[in-house]
Structures are given as C-alpha cells and as structure tokens.
Design a protein around this motif. Structure first.
Motif, PDB file in Angstrom:
ATOM      1  N   HIS A 186       1.062  -7.740   7.340  1.00 16.15           N
ATOM      2  CA  HIS A 186      -0.090  -7.361   8.163  1.00 16.15           C
ATOM      3  C   HIS A 186      -1.189  -8.398   8.155  1.00 16.15           C
ATOM      4  O   HIS A 186      -2.288  -8.118   8.603  1.00 16.15           O
ATOM      5  CB  HIS A 186      -0.762  -6.052   7.715  1.00 16.15           C
ATOM      6  N   ASP A 234       2.966   3.660   7.546  1.00 13.41           N
ATOM      7  CA  ASP A 234       1.651   3.079   7.825  1.00 13.41           C
ATOM      8  C   ASP A 234       0.926   3.911   8.878  1.00 13.41           C
ATOM      9  O   ASP A 234       0.246   3.385   9.754  1.00 13.41           O
ATOM     10  CB  ASP A 234       1.788   1.632   8.329  1.00 13.41           C
ATOM     11  N   ARG A 290      -0.031   6.794   0.067  1.00 10.70           N
ATOM     12  CA  ARG A 290       1.176   7.239   0.765  1.00 10.70           C
ATOM     13  C   ARG A 290       1.574   8.639   0.332  1.00 10.70           C
ATOM     14  O   ARG A 290       2.655   8.848  -0.206  1.00 10.70           O
ATOM     15  CB  ARG A 290       2.307   6.258   0.521  1.00 10.70           C
ATOM     16  N   ARG A 311       3.895  -2.556  -3.827  1.00 11.10           N
ATOM     17  CA  ARG A 311       4.228  -3.931  -3.483  1.00 11.10           C
ATOM     18  C   ARG A 311       3.906  -4.934  -4.558  1.00 11.10           C
ATOM     19  O   ARG A 311       3.071  -4.742  -5.388  1.00 11.10           O
ATOM     20  CB  ARG A 311       3.494  -4.372  -2.247  1.00 11.10           C
ATOM     21  N   GLN A 369       7.798  -7.019   1.237  1.00 13.14           N
ATOM     22  CA  GLN A 369       8.807  -5.961   1.316  1.00 13.14           C
ATOM     23  C   GLN A 369      10.100  -6.501   0.726  1.00 13.14           C
ATOM     24  O   GLN A 369      10.102  -7.023  -0.379  1.00 13.14           O
ATOM     25  CB  GLN A 369       9.051  -5.466   2.751  1.00 13.14           C
TER      26      GLN A 369
HETATM   27 MO   LIG Z   1       3.592  -1.228   5.532  1.00 16.23          MO
END
Ligand SMILES: [Mo]
Ligand SMILES: Nc1nc2c(c(=O)[nH]1)N[C@H]1C(S)=C(S)[C@@H](COP(=O)(O)OP(=O)(O)OC[C@H]3O[C@@H](n4cnc5c(=O)[nH]c(N)nc54)[C@H](O)[C@@H]3O)O[C@H]1N2
Ligand SMILES: Nc1nc2c(c(=O)[nH]1)N[C@H]1C(S)=C(S)[C@@H](COP(=O)(O)OP(=O)(O)OC[C@H]3O[C@@H](n4cnc5c(=O)[nH]c(N)nc54)[C@H](O)[C@@H]3O)O[C@H]1N2
Ligand code: SF4
Length: 812
Positions: free
Chosen positions: A32, A163, A384, A668, A674
């Motif tokens: 991002h 997201d 999340r 992360r 990822q």
């Molecule tokens: Mo993400």
C-alpha cells in the motif's frame, strides 16, 4: 526502450558511464505504499534501484525502503517461474512439465470452451485481489476485467473481508468509500499529537514513517495503541498496550470523558455533524416534518425548526446541541443527547476490564488528545476483528467531537494509504467495451462463492483462474481451498511470478513478467505525478506480460477482435482521461510527452490531498453521521463495543467463549511483503531464516515450554508445528507467527490452517449482511466498478485475528 541517458535529468542521482534508467512500480507495492522506483540499468541488466525524482511540490517526496532496494534482485532469482508449467502428478504433488505458451493456451482455451458448452460461461471464476500485481489498477486488472465481462465469468470476491472495515466507517459516517482510503502523509507534519492506533507504520509503511519522523521533529508527541511491542511502539513516545479486539471500549470511553467534561467542539458538531438533529425516542429515526425535512431545536424560538435534507447550513441562528423535547406529541432528543446517553456506560473503570488499560491512562490520553491544537488519529489495518467497523467509526467520532478533521495536522485515517490526489484514468472503455449493459461478469459474494462451489447450485463453478493473489495462503482458511474448493474444479490456472501455495494446486502455472519487464501506467504511486513504467530488461525466460496473456487467450476463444492493442496502445487509451487533474495538464498529457519525460506532474490544486478538505459529505444528511439511521435495522446506529468473534480477551481472563486459551496473531513482517520476498534468501535470512512462533515467557513457563522447544499450535480448524521463541514483545495470552512464509518452510501444518475462512458465513454477521444490502441499494456494488474485485469488496470484515488457539509441547 526509450531509456533516458545519463545527464538528461539533472535530478537523478549520480550514474556512471553506460547507465540509464526507467521508472518501475515497486514489486513490493502490495504493501500500500505505492512507490515508483528508479531502476538503473547497465548492459541490459538491472544494477540497482533508487528513489524517484518527483518534481514541483513533491520534489522531496518519494523514498523507497529496504524491500524496494532489494527488489532488483528478484528478476534474477533462480526460484522465479520462467516457463509455463503443466501439472504432471496429482494436484499438490509438485510434479511439473515445462510446456510452450502455445500448448498451455491451446489446452486451457479448449477446456474453457468445453466447460462453457457444458455448464455456461459463469462456470469460470476469476480471482483478482488487485493489490497483488503492481500497479494494482494496471493492465493485469484492466484487461482481465475486459475478458471477464466479455466472457461472462464469475467474479467471486465481492464481500471479501480484506482491508475492508474502513469502508464501513467511510460508507456510513461519511457517505463514500474510496475517497477516505488515501491521505497525503505530509498532512501529519504539522500535527501536535498523533495516536497510531492498531498499526505498525514504522515497519510496514515507510512513506508514513517518514512523515511521523517529520512530525516528531516538529514537536509532536506520538502515542501507539497496539497489541505487540512492535517497531512503532519502540519509536513512539508512549505505548499503550490493549487486549486484542478491545479498542472500541477504549475509544468510546474517550468519547464519554470528552462529553462529560464538556470538552467537545460545539461549533464543529453543530456545523458538520448530525448532532443537532432530533431523534424520535420511539423509532430511533430522525424526526421529520410533513415535507420530510429533518428537525432541529431552535434555541432562541424554543421550537423545532426544519432543516432541508442536503442543506449543510444551519437553518436558525442558534441550534441546540444537547436537549430532550416533545414535538407534536413525539418524545425526542438531539442525536448528541443520544450519544451522551449511549457512551455514559463507557467509564474508565469499566473499560479497564475489557482493554486492560488503567483508568488514569485513558484519562490522561483523553486530556492530551483534546488539549492538542492539532491532533491526528492514525488508524490503519491492524484491527482485523469482526468489531473493526466499530473501532473505525469510534475513531471518526473522536475527530468529530474535537473538530480534528479537515485541516493539515488534524485528521482521522482508517485505511491509511499514503498518496496524493486520486487519479482516475480512462478505463471504462477498456473494461466495458460493450458498455455497462454488455458487461456480463457475475458478481458473487465470497460466502456465496464458497457455498456455491460446495453445492454447485444454483449454477456450477468448474474452473478457477487466479489473475492476482495467493488465496490458499493469504485468504484463509487453507483447508477450505484444498479440501473443499479445489476438488470441485476441472481446471485451475495460476498466473504469478513464483510458485506459491496456490500455484502448487494448479493444473497450469503461467509465468508473468515482473514490473521490471513490462509497460504500465503508474497511478497512485506517485504523489501527484503520472509515471510511465517502461521495461528495464527483457522478460526473463518465457515470462510474458498480461497484454500477451489475455490477447492470446482471447484469440483462442473467439474474443480476439477485442484484444487488438499493444500494452503501449492500451496506456494511450488510459491517459485520455477527463479527470480534471489529468485533462488539465499543460501542455496536454500525450503518450509522446510521457515517454519523453517519463513522469509528468498532474494538474493538482496547490494543497495536500486530504479527503476531509472542504468538509463536504455524501451521506443522506450531507453531514457526518455518527448517528446513522441506515444502521438502525441492526441496532448499530452509534459505534459500540462488540465482543470479537473468537473473544480472546475475556478468554484470557478465564471467563470467555473457550475456543482456545490463546489468541493467535500472524501479522506482517518487516522484510516480507505478504507472501512475496520470502523467496529471496537474504530477506528470508533477515526474517530469522525459517518460521518460528513467539509467545510471552510467563505463558511459556506455565505451559512448560522453553525457548527453542518444538510446539504445536492448534485449534479445531488446523495446526502448525513450529519452533517456539520466548519473547517479551508478545503480550500474555497471545501466540504469534510472522505472515509470509510458504507452506514448504514448515515441518508440519501451516498457520493459515488455523485462521477462520475469510468472507465466509462464519465471519459475516447481521451488521455485515445489512451493510452489503445498503451498498447494493445505492448501486455501489456494480460490475467492473474499479477495475477488478476491489469494487465490490464492501460488506465483510477481516477476521484474521479473531482466532483462538491452544499450544502444546511436542515431545521428541
Ligand atoms: Mo492488506
Ligand atoms: N513489511 C511489510 N509491510 C506491509 C505488508 C507486509 O506484508 N510487509 N503488508 C501491507 C498490507 S496488505 C497491509 S493491510 C498493511 C497492514 O499494516 P498494519 O495496519 O500496520 O497491520 P499489522 O502489521 O497487521 O498490525 C499492526 C499492529 O496492530 C497491532 N494490533 C493487533 N491487534 C490489535 C488490537 O486489537 N488493538 C490494537 N490497538 N492494535 C492491535 C499489533 O501490535 C500490530 O503490530 O501492511 C502493509 N505493509
Ligand atoms: N495469516 C495471515 N493472512 C493474511 C494476512 C495476515 O496478516 N496474516 N494479511 C491479509 C492481507 S491484509 C492481505 S492484503 C492479503 C494479501 O493477499 P494477496 O494479495 O494474495 O498477497 P500477495 O502475497 O501480496 O500477492 C499475491 C501474489 O501476487 C504475486 N505477484 C506479485 N507480483 C506479481 C506480478 O507482477 N505479476 C503476477 N502475476 N503476480 C505477482 C505474488 O507473488 C503473490 O503470490 O493477505 C491477507 N492474509
Ligand atoms: S514501501 Fe513498499 S512500495 Fe515503497 S519501496 Fe518499500 S516495498 Fe516498495
């Protein structure tokens, strides 16, 4: 290849004899940060990457991180996919035959045509998590959308929970989605107080990190509210640890304290929010007159006064903020009074039991936040949990209460993507050559897709094509894919640059070009610049770009006439945009100009992009709706604390829903993107060399686990056997494993077995279903909206951290 020679660009860093450069989307761009990188080439090989040279007001922006710098190794990595592969053994067995592109595409096309004849075109599902292939809205997304729409394939990732929670707050509170995804991080520079809430930008988002450093050097205090003592916690002036998924209890306590102590910004609330609107006690709806106008209370006339929907301006000299009335026999109170009553139970003492934060800390935090002339709440994507929508709405509520919105140094973010002004290209003629009516792709919610694959009703789904993404690994649950979804498929095709956990189960794996090898238009990357990506090197091996792939496929299934352009010609179409910041570029943006200059500054206003600038909102009331009528049917009109799905918080206190004794977290990692970069041995080494678990020494002692012991982490969904490290950074009650390692790196099992299936019936609740229907009702759920799956993602939560587990030592 149009490379510019040394000396042509006075802003470029020192280049030696024989070096030239092109611009490239960073291969790590799925983080991002959307960086463009300057790729320096000598003798047909990439020698290094550097920061881009933006112009104008952005001349000092555009840095790149360790992943961007290391990315230039990737094209030459021996693990890279270099040939089309056809499965030679059973699925997942790892036996492959190298075949030619012609053979691969002939066979795939023949199978697709047969499946279309037998089951209909929608029996092909095409998976596209657009963030995965840099740039996220590039030709892979646009051309696959064109193919999908012409073919009539199934688009299975609507209502996929990735997201996605920030969209909920943006949709209901502000009346938009995408607008609120990005902010120019330069807006932080002048902030006095920044709360980083549920995010780790110091390790995950270097463009943000740069501006946090800037803000602090200008005197800002940085507070991190988080779970792990991560890099951002280490950088911050203060770290406030909270229990997993407990955040709305803390933020709504802050709201309560602000209201009790009357430290809110009355003028902001009256001018820009629904605070003065009268709410009916009986239905909870806004009180309206016979003409349908909202009603507010005129403090001078001591009477209700109408407020025309869509009018932001106050209808009377003095609107009342907080009051209880009876109007025409209907008991009512202002929305602000509803809020005051609603948050009254969120006391500092009560919240401590949920969050673990001491009452005096939440009092001081509130004092500091309110006292700061300009304060930011930097919320991003670390929350999340199923209750994340409540968290994000409560952050915006704090901004509304204090008026910290819409000016540099003050704001609230949720989906924090650092960028300049949004740029919209001329993509619709490409994605929908036959218009919206002629776009035949079928949108399915992710949970519907899962159910439909299992039952093959109402229509069969027999082929699965991965345009972008690595769902077996990244869209948990792994077992769902391998045991339930894939066995139903007669054809699985994966397009990637590595052999992934998804590719291992495919029938054909097709090697894409890396960004270094193909043309693209770099959009959001570039801080108000439009950047042309040109190939730095020839494609390695037989890698081929998306223009080749979709054109050659189309030709073989009778759609060839629609795929008649080269990548450069498609880019020429894309830049013919009516978007004022592109259309207004002088001299006009032509492909020739872009090729010559490599990057061109957009015609943006002379301020930084901030989605709140101008304080105009697209909600039904045209105001900020912290009290949202549209959420009444599910009782969610105001943000509230809701227990997370697998409630690890009360569980660790010994009284919860016992799905397991620990909360499992797989966030992360600094050196991975990822599942990318795991194939670079240097990055793997920097990440510890092999996957390990981590837990708090106190918990480990209670379990009889020592540092380095082999441990099984398990729950009802799956398990992983892993070496356990004891680590004070990990809070008690929590077990952690870094996200990104491939299945092969594990001895037995895999963490993605543990996690609930995203976007499934299990993770959706009444609120998410209602949200989905609200989005559909305004037509936001449109085919091809955006250029790929992201368009319809709203309507589900990420519940990746709502994951309870147990641990046991493995005796050797
Ligand atoms: Mo993400
Ligand atoms: N290096 C690197 N950078 C990346 C990525 C990558 O893979 N590698 N991925 C990119 C992507 S796709 C995304 S979505 C972003 C996500 O980036 P972030 O939004 O930063 O998310 P995470 O790193 O998953 O989690 C951030 C922090 O959230 C905290 N946290 C967890 N649970 C809670 C909670 O209940 N309450 C609070 N207050 N905090 C909690 C943890 O302390 C954790 O360190 O990162 C992007 N950047
Ligand atoms: N356990 C766990 N699971 C998670 C998360 C987590 O924190 N923990 N985070 C979640 C989040 S926030 C996200 S955004 C998702 C991300 O999920 P994905 O988008 O699936 O993740 P990526 O690994 O970034 O990208 C997918 C694939 O794109 C490939 N790729 C990269 N560049 C190119 C290219 O140029 N061409 C082609 N064809 N392929 C390319 C990569 O090799 C990779 O295999 O994961 C989610 N899943
Ligand atoms: S922050 Fe992300 S996009 Fe930027 S250079 Fe690093 S890996 Fe690449």
């Amino acid at each position: 290849m149009g490379r510019r020679q040394e000396g042509e660009n006075e802003r470029s860093l020192i280049m030696t004899q024989g070096e030239s450069f092109v611009y490239t989307c960073c291969p790590g761009w799925g983080d991002h940060e959307f960086c463009a990188i300057k790729t320096i080439v000598k003798d047909g090989k990439i020698v290094r990457t550097e920061k881009p040279s933006y112009t104008g007001a952005e001349a000092n922006e555009g840095y790149i991180c360790q992943k961007g710098i290391m990315s230039c190794r990737q094209p030459y990595n021996p693990k890279r996919l270099l040939h089309p592969l056809k499965r030679a053994g059973e699925r997942g067995e790892g036996k492959w035959e190298e075949i030619s592109w012609d053979q691969a595409l002939d066979e795939i096309a023949a199978k697709l045509l047969q499946l279309r004849d037998d089951y209909g075109p929608e029996s092909l599902a095409m998976w596209d998590v657009v963030a995965s292939v840099p740039p996220s809205q590039g030709l892979a997304a646009v051309l696959s959308s064109r193919f999908m729409g012409l073919w009539g394939a199934t688009d299975p990732i609507q209502g996929y929970g990735l997201d996605n929670g920030p969209f909920y707050a943006a949709f209901f509170d502000m009346g938009d989605f995408y607008k609120y995804m990005t902010t120019d991080p330069a807006n932080f520079d002048t902030s006095d107080y920044i709360i980083v809430w549920g995010a780790n930008p110091i390790e995950n988002q270097q463009r943000i990190a740069k501006h946090l450093v800037e803000a602090r050097s200008n005197g800002a205090k940085i507070v991190d509210i988080g779970l792990l003592f991560d890099g951002t916690a280490g950088f911050a002036d203060e770290f406030i640890p909270v229990k997993p998924g407990s955040d709305p209890a803390l933020s709504l306590t802050m709201a309560n304290l602000i209201i009790q102590d009357k430290r809110y910004n009355e003028n902001f609330l009256l001018s820009y929010t629904v605070a003065p609107f009268l709410v009916r006690d009986d239905t909870g709806e806004f009180l309206r007159d016979a003409e349908g106008n909202y009603l507010v209370w005129d403090a001078d006339a001591e009477a209700a006064a109408p407020m025309t929907p869509g009018e932001q301006a106050s209808p009377v000299a003095r609107m009342e903020l907080d009051g209880v009335h009876e109007v025409g026999g209907v008991a009512c109170k202002t929305a602000f009074a509803c809020l005051r009553e609603h948050v009254a139970s969120y006391t500092p003492e009560w919240q401590e039991g949920v969050t673990g934060v001491a009452p005096e800390v939440v009092r001081r935090l509130t004092d500091e936040y309110v006292a700061a002339p300009n304060a930011y709440i930097f919320g991003a994507l670390g929350l999340r949990y199923q209750n994340q929508g409540e968290s994000y709405r409560s952050f915006y509520l704090l901004g509304m209460l204090t008026g910290n919105l819409g000016r540099p140094g003050a704001g609230v973010t949720s989906e924090m993507l650092p960028a300049g002004f949004p740029m919209i290209f001329n993509d619709t003629p490409i994605t929908m050559p036959l218009g919206r009516e002629g776009y035949k792709a079928k949108m399915l919610r992710q949970n519907e897709f899962i159910n439909q694959v299992k039952s093959q009703e109402p229509y069969p789904i027999k082929a699965f094509w991965v345009i972008a993404g690595n769902p077996v690994h990244n869209c948990p649950n792994r077992g769902l894919w391998i045991d339930e979804i894939f066995p139903q498929m007669e054809l699985i095709v994966d397009v990637d640059i590595w052999m992934t956990d998804t590719g291992q189960y495919a029938d054909y794996v097709l090697p894409d070009c890396m960004p270094f090898e193909r043309y693209e238009l770099v959009a959001s990357a570039a801080y108000n610049h439009i950047v042309l990506q040109e190939p730095a090197i020839e494609p390695q091996g037989e890698a081929r770009d998306p223009t080749f792939l979709y054109s050659e496929l189309a030709k073989r299934v009778g759609l060839g006439e629609y795929f008649d352009k080269t990548a450069e010609e498609w880019i020429e179409v894309r830049i013919q945009s009516k978007w004022p910041m592109i259309a207004g570029i002088q001299p006009p943006l032509t492909y020739e100009r872009l090729k010559k200059e490599k990057l061109v500054r957009a015609a943006t206003p002379p301020v930084n992009w901030d989605p709140f600038m101008g304080l105009q909102f697209n909600t039904p009331s045209k105001r900020l709706e912290f009290y949202c009528e549209r959420l009444l049917p599910v009782g969610a009109q105001m943000a509230a604390y809701r227990e997370p799905l697998e409630a690890p918080t009360p569980m660790s206190l010994g009284n919860g829903t016992a799905k397991g004794r620990y909360h499992f977290f797989s966030g992360r990692q600094r050196f991975f993107m990822q599942s990318m970069f795991t194939d670079d041995p240097v990055m793997a080494d920097l990440s510890g060399g092999y996957p390990t678990g981590r837990m708090n020494p106190a918990d480990a002692q209670a379990e009889g686990i020592k540092d380095g012991d082999k441990v099984e982490i398990y729950n009802e969904r799956g398990h992983v056997t892993i070496e356990m490290k004891l680590d004070q950074q990990i809070p008690p009650g929590t077990v952690q494993c870094w996200f990104g390692w491939r299945h092969d790196a594990f001895e037995d099992g895999m963490y993605s077995e543990l996690i609930p299936a995203l976007g499934s019936d299990y993770t959706l609740n009444d609120v998410s279903k209602h949200w989905d229907s609200c989005v559909r009702a305004i037509g936001g759920f449109q085919p091809g909206f955006g250029t790929g799956g992201i368009g319809g993602m709203a309507g589900a939560w990420d519940t990746i951290w709502d994951c309870a587990c147990d641990v046991r030592k493995v005796e050797e």
